[in-house]
Design an enzyme around this catalytic site. Structure first.
Site, mmCIF file in Angstrom:
data_model
loop_
_atom_site.group_PDB
_atom_site.id
_atom_site.type_symbol
_atom_site.label_atom_id
_atom_site.label_comp_id
_atom_site.label_asym_id
_atom_site.label_seq_id
_atom_site.Cartn_x
_atom_site.Cartn_y
_atom_site.Cartn_z
ATOM 1 N N ASP A 147 0.841 -1.206 0.000
ATOM 2 C CA ASP A 147 0.000 0.000 0.000
ATOM 3 C C ASP A 147 0.874 1.253 0.000
ATOM 4 O O ASP A 147 0.717 2.153 0.824
ATOM 5 C CB ASP A 147 -0.965 0.005 1.194
ATOM 6 C CG ASP A 147 -2.065 1.066 1.035
ATOM 7 O OD1 ASP A 147 -2.951 1.149 1.909
ATOM 8 O OD2 ASP A 147 -2.001 1.843 0.055
ATOM 9 N N ARG A 151 0.245 9.052 1.242
ATOM 10 C CA ARG A 151 -0.406 9.051 2.569
ATOM 11 C C ARG A 151 0.282 8.088 3.531
ATOM 12 O O ARG A 151 0.158 8.236 4.748
ATOM 13 C CB ARG A 151 -1.890 8.683 2.417
ATOM 14 C CG ARG A 151 -2.107 7.272 1.939
ATOM 15 C CD ARG A 151 -3.561 6.874 1.777
ATOM 16 N NE ARG A 151 -3.636 5.563 1.136
ATOM 17 C CZ ARG A 151 -3.599 5.387 -0.191
ATOM 18 N NH1 ARG A 151 -3.534 6.459 -0.988
ATOM 19 N NH2 ARG A 151 -3.609 4.181 -0.734
ATOM 20 N N ASN A 152 1.009 7.099 2.999
ATOM 21 C CA ASN A 152 1.683 6.107 3.845
ATOM 22 C C ASN A 152 3.182 6.349 3.936
ATOM 23 O O ASN A 152 3.946 5.436 4.252
ATOM 24 C CB ASN A 152 1.397 4.691 3.327
ATOM 25 C CG ASN A 152 -0.045 4.294 3.603
ATOM 26 O OD1 ASN A 152 -0.629 4.735 4.605
ATOM 27 N ND2 ASN A 152 -0.630 3.520 2.714
ATOM 28 N N ASP A 165 4.446 1.775 7.545
ATOM 29 C CA ASP A 165 3.392 0.743 7.521
ATOM 30 C C ASP A 165 3.557 -0.280 6.411
ATOM 31 O O ASP A 165 2.565 -0.813 5.900
ATOM 32 C CB ASP A 165 2.024 1.427 7.476
ATOM 33 C CG ASP A 165 1.824 2.278 8.735
ATOM 34 O OD1 ASP A 165 1.285 3.390 8.622
ATOM 35 O OD2 ASP A 165 2.252 1.842 9.807
#
Ligand SMILES: CNC(=O)Nc1cc(-c2cccc(-n3cnc4cc(C(C)(C)C)ccc4c3=O)c2C)cn(C)c1=O
Length: 285
Positions: A147, A151-152, A165
């Site tokens: 992912d 945003r990560n 993450d």
């Protein structure tokens, strides 16, 4: 499950369980926000180390599988990866303790600093190179993010950018997130083979990295604007790709486009991407 249900590994107690953190050594401070697993707070570990603590909301994560994987994750160490310090897994909720990044998510950082960033092509490229370094390390360790997106990623002091993450997507229980038909599935960052067969690989991370580069050079625009997920799936299957961002020089867009090759094997590795981006960056000086 109580300890007696779980078979006791022969090495139990021999290793120092150094991925296990004693919660009495944690001092929780303000809330930083909430993610897929619930609330995340800033904290101090052993009095002085800044940490972020994810407090696992019941039913959001397959906990036992994650705790097993945490041993591997704590060994992934790189300047451009948000370090997992350990877990508090003796009680519920489980805590995941990581390094703290003071400027928060890269996506918000891009949006907040658009004015100064949009004219600083060198810095935008540097952000991409930092993420690429972290991803090239994961690729070398045969570790798939699943992912990757702005945003990560997180921004720390001295404008360091780190990937966060990585691998956690495997432990999400919410099937709105895990199934490609779900409302939370990151369709706009997914290549054809993931949309059709959820076939994840470092080459599907490379596709997502191309979209992250587009996010960086548009200072945090939403890829494909307000198009619905079904429309994006149709365009991606038909080979339509994101347009060149205004702030993006041609050489950089050419690299971005290679990340979106229909066949995973045709896409460059992160190792190759890193070399190409550094060459362009040196050419820009
Ligand atoms: C001002 N500074 C800060 O806010 N710093 C920080 C904010 C967060 C933070 C805060 C709230 C939510 C989340 N968050 C966001 N997305 C997530 C996505 C997933 C997957 C599985 C969907 C990929 C899993 C967990 C999360 C998650 O915990 C994060 C990372 C984490 N760290 C280390 C910081 O230094």
């Amino acid at each position: 499950t109580s300890p007696c249900d779980r078979p006791v590994p022969p090495t139990a107690g021999l290793s120092h369980d150094k991925w296990e953190i004693d919660p009495t050594e944690l001092h929780l401070l303000e809330e930083l926000g909430s993610g897929q697993f619930g609330v995340v707070r800033r904290g101090k570990w052993r009095g002085s180390i800044d940490v972020a603590v994810k407090m696992m909301k019941e039913g959001t994560m397959s906990e036992d599988d994650f705790i097993e994987e945490a041993k591997v994750m704590t060994k992934l160490q790189h300047t451009n990866l948000v370090q997992l310090y350990g877990v508090c897994s003796k009680d519920r909720p489980i805590y995941i303790v990581t390094e703290y990044m003071r400027h928060g998510s890269l996506l918000n950082y891009l949006r907040r600093h658009e004015a100064s960033l949009s004219t600083n092509v060198g810095y935008l490229l540097d952000i991409c190179i930092q993420v690429c370094r972290g991803m090239a390390y994961l690729e070398r360790r045969n570790y798939i993010h699943r992912d990757l997106a702005a945003r990560n990623c997180l921004v720390g002091s001295e404008n360091v950018v780190k990937v966060a993450d990585f691998g956690l997507a495997r432990y999400v229980l919410d099937d709105q997130y895990t199934s490609s038909g779900g409302t939370k599935f990151p369709i706009k960052w997914a290549p054809p083979e993931v949309l059709n067969y959820t076939r994840f690989s470092s080459k599907s991370d490379v596709w997502a990295y191309g979209v992250l580069m587009w996010e960086v050079f548009t200072c945090g625009k939403m890829p494909y604007g307000r198009l619905k997920n079904a429309e994006v799936v149709d365009r991606v299957q038909r080979g339509l790709i994101l347009e060149k961002p205004k702030a993006c020089v041609k050489e950089v867009y050419e690299i971005m486009r290679k990340c979106w090759a229909h066949c995973p094997e045709v896409r460059p590795s992160f190792r190759v991407l890193k070399e190409q981006l550094i060459n362009v960056n040196q050419g820009l000086v």
